[in-house]
Design a protein around this motif. Structure first.
Motif, PDB file in Angstrom:
ATOM      1  N   UNK A  81      56.736 -25.059 -22.151  1.00 59.80           N
ATOM      2  CA  UNK A  81      57.240 -24.277 -21.023  1.00 59.80           C
ATOM      3  C   UNK A  81      58.600 -23.667 -21.330  1.00 59.80           C
ATOM      4  N   UNK A  82      59.464 -24.399 -22.009  1.00 60.71           N
ATOM      5  CA  UNK A  82      60.783 -23.873 -22.364  1.00 60.71           C
ATOM      6  C   UNK A  82      60.668 -22.727 -23.363  1.00 60.71           C
ATOM      7  N   UNK A  83      59.753 -22.858 -24.328  1.00 61.75           N
ATOM      8  CA  UNK A  83      59.531 -21.775 -25.296  1.00 61.75           C
ATOM      9  C   UNK A  83      58.977 -20.554 -24.578  1.00 61.75           C
ATOM     10  N   UNK A  84      58.023 -20.757 -23.677  1.00 63.98           N
ATOM     11  CA  UNK A  84      57.441 -19.644 -22.926  1.00 63.98           C
ATOM     12  C   UNK A  84      58.479 -18.979 -22.031  1.00 63.98           C
ATOM     13  N   UNK A  85      59.357 -19.765 -21.436  1.00 60.49           N
ATOM     14  CA  UNK A  85      60.405 -19.206 -20.595  1.00 60.49           C
ATOM     15  C   UNK A  85      61.351 -18.333 -21.422  1.00 60.49           C
ATOM     16  N   UNK A  86      61.728 -18.796 -22.602  1.00 63.70           N
ATOM     17  CA  UNK A  86      62.607 -18.008 -23.472  1.00 63.70           C
ATOM     18  C   UNK A  86      61.906 -16.729 -23.932  1.00 63.70           C
ATOM     19  N   UNK A  87      60.650 -16.848 -24.329  1.00 61.85           N
ATOM     20  CA  UNK A  87      59.890 -15.669 -24.764  1.00 61.85           C
ATOM     21  C   UNK A  87      59.792 -14.672 -23.619  1.00 61.85           C
ATOM     22  N   UNK A  88      59.519 -15.162 -22.430  1.00 63.14           N
ATOM     23  CA  UNK A  88      59.399 -14.319 -21.252  1.00 63.14           C
ATOM     24  C   UNK A  88      60.724 -13.617 -20.942  1.00 63.14           C
ATOM     25  N   UNK A  89      61.834 -14.334 -21.057  1.00 64.05           N
ATOM     26  CA  UNK A  89      63.147 -13.740 -20.799  1.00 64.05           C
ATOM     27  C   UNK A  89      63.474 -12.635 -21.799  1.00 64.05           C
ATOM     28  N   UNK A  90      63.105 -12.852 -23.057  1.00 67.90           N
ATOM     29  CA  UNK A  90      63.338 -11.821 -24.074  1.00 67.90           C
ATOM     30  C   UNK A  90      62.508 -10.576 -23.796  1.00 67.90           C
ATOM     31  N   UNK A  91      61.248 -10.768 -23.433  1.00 65.26           N
ATOM     32  CA  UNK A  91      60.390  -9.630 -23.103  1.00 65.26           C
ATOM     33  C   UNK A  91      60.931  -8.888 -21.879  1.00 65.26           C
ATOM     34  N   UNK A  92      61.378  -9.634 -20.887  1.00 65.38           N
ATOM     35  CA  UNK A  92      61.930  -9.040 -19.670  1.00 65.38           C
ATOM     36  C   UNK A  92      63.159  -8.188 -20.012  1.00 65.38           C
ATOM     37  N   UNK A  93      64.053  -8.736 -20.817  1.00 72.11           N
ATOM     38  CA  UNK A  93      65.260  -7.994 -21.215  1.00 72.11           C
ATOM     39  C   UNK A  93      64.893  -6.730 -21.982  1.00 72.11           C
ATOM     40  N   UNK A  94      63.938  -6.840 -22.890  1.00 69.63           N
ATOM     41  CA  UNK A  94      63.509  -5.698 -23.690  1.00 69.63           C
ATOM     42  C   UNK A  94      62.912  -4.607 -22.801  1.00 69.63           C
ATOM     43  N   UNK A  95      62.042  -4.993 -21.889  1.00 69.96           N
ATOM     44  CA  UNK A  95      61.398  -4.000 -21.030  1.00 69.96           C
ATOM     45  C   UNK A  95      62.371  -3.366 -20.040  1.00 69.96           C
ATOM     46  N   UNK A 108      56.233 -10.045 -15.665  1.00 66.77           N
ATOM     47  CA  UNK A 108      57.108 -11.009 -16.325  1.00 66.77           C
ATOM     48  C   UNK A 108      57.944 -11.783 -15.307  1.00 66.77           C
ATOM     49  N   UNK A 109      58.350 -11.126 -14.236  1.00 67.72           N
ATOM     50  CA  UNK A 109      59.089 -11.802 -13.165  1.00 67.72           C
ATOM     51  C   UNK A 109      58.206 -12.885 -12.537  1.00 67.72           C
ATOM     52  N   UNK A 110      56.954 -12.513 -12.279  1.00 69.00           N
ATOM     53  CA  UNK A 110      56.022 -13.482 -11.701  1.00 69.00           C
ATOM     54  C   UNK A 110      55.775 -14.636 -12.672  1.00 69.00           C
ATOM     55  N   UNK A 111      55.646 -14.321 -13.963  1.00 69.06           N
ATOM     56  CA  UNK A 111      55.445 -15.367 -14.964  1.00 69.06           C
ATOM     57  C   UNK A 111      56.637 -16.319 -15.006  1.00 69.06           C
ATOM     58  N   UNK A 112      57.841 -15.773 -14.888  1.00 72.92           N
ATOM     59  CA  UNK A 112      59.037 -16.601 -14.862  1.00 72.92           C
ATOM     60  C   UNK A 112      58.999 -17.572 -13.684  1.00 72.92           C
ATOM     61  N   UNK A 113      58.569 -17.091 -12.526  1.00 66.30           N
ATOM     62  CA  UNK A 113      58.453 -17.960 -11.351  1.00 66.30           C
ATOM     63  C   UNK A 113      57.406 -19.054 -11.552  1.00 66.30           C
ATOM     64  N   UNK A 114      56.293 -18.708 -12.172  1.00 72.14           N
ATOM     65  CA  UNK A 114      55.233 -19.693 -12.422  1.00 72.14           C
ATOM     66  C   UNK A 114      55.714 -20.743 -13.417  1.00 72.14           C
TER      67      UNK A 114
END
Length: 125
Positions: free
Chosen positions: A91-105, A20-26
């Motif tokens: 991209x903004x939706x994916x970034x938000x989804x990614x941040x939520x998953x990151x926080x959850x994990x 997820x960190x890598x996805x955030x960077x991409x």
């Protein structure tokens, strides 16, 4: 046996956090290059690999080690010779989804570590 399952679960969670960190960077790269002519949008593939590795109902540490995030260039995303196919809204939706998953994990892994700490201290502290 359950101890090894907990550690494998924590290892899988940690690998997912790294992905997820890598996805955030991409995603950040995609956003930064939204106006760059010819830039091709990228994505990170991880969940399908992890799902395939655990599809038979068992997952060994060796199998988990072989699962790693893969950065992929989205083919066919350039809409014309002087622009690119980066969709800022997506991209903004994916970034938000990614941040939520990151926080959850991160919360899940932190909770597992807290349980191990409590168990190691004999339930005190």
């Amino acid at each position: 046996m359950s101890g090894s399952i907990n550690m494998l679960s924590m290892d899988a969670g940690t690998k997912a956090i790294d992905a997820l960190w890598q996805r955030s960077n991409v995603i950040s790269d995609n956003v930064a290059n939204a106006d760059t002519p010819g830039y091709q949008q990228k994505s990170v593939s991880f969940e399908d690999q992890l799902s395939q590795a655990i599809s038979d109902g068992s997952l060994s540490a060796g199998e988990l080690d072989s699962v790693s995030p893969q950065v992929q260039v989205e083919s066919g995303t350039i809409s014309s010779s002087d622009s690119n196919g980066v969709d800022m809204e997506t991209q903004m939706v994916e970034l938000m989804r990614n941040q939520l998953q990151y926080s959850y994990l991160t919360r899940g892994v932190s909770d597992q570590l807290s349980m191990l700490k409590t168990a190691a201290s004999g339930g005190e502290g």
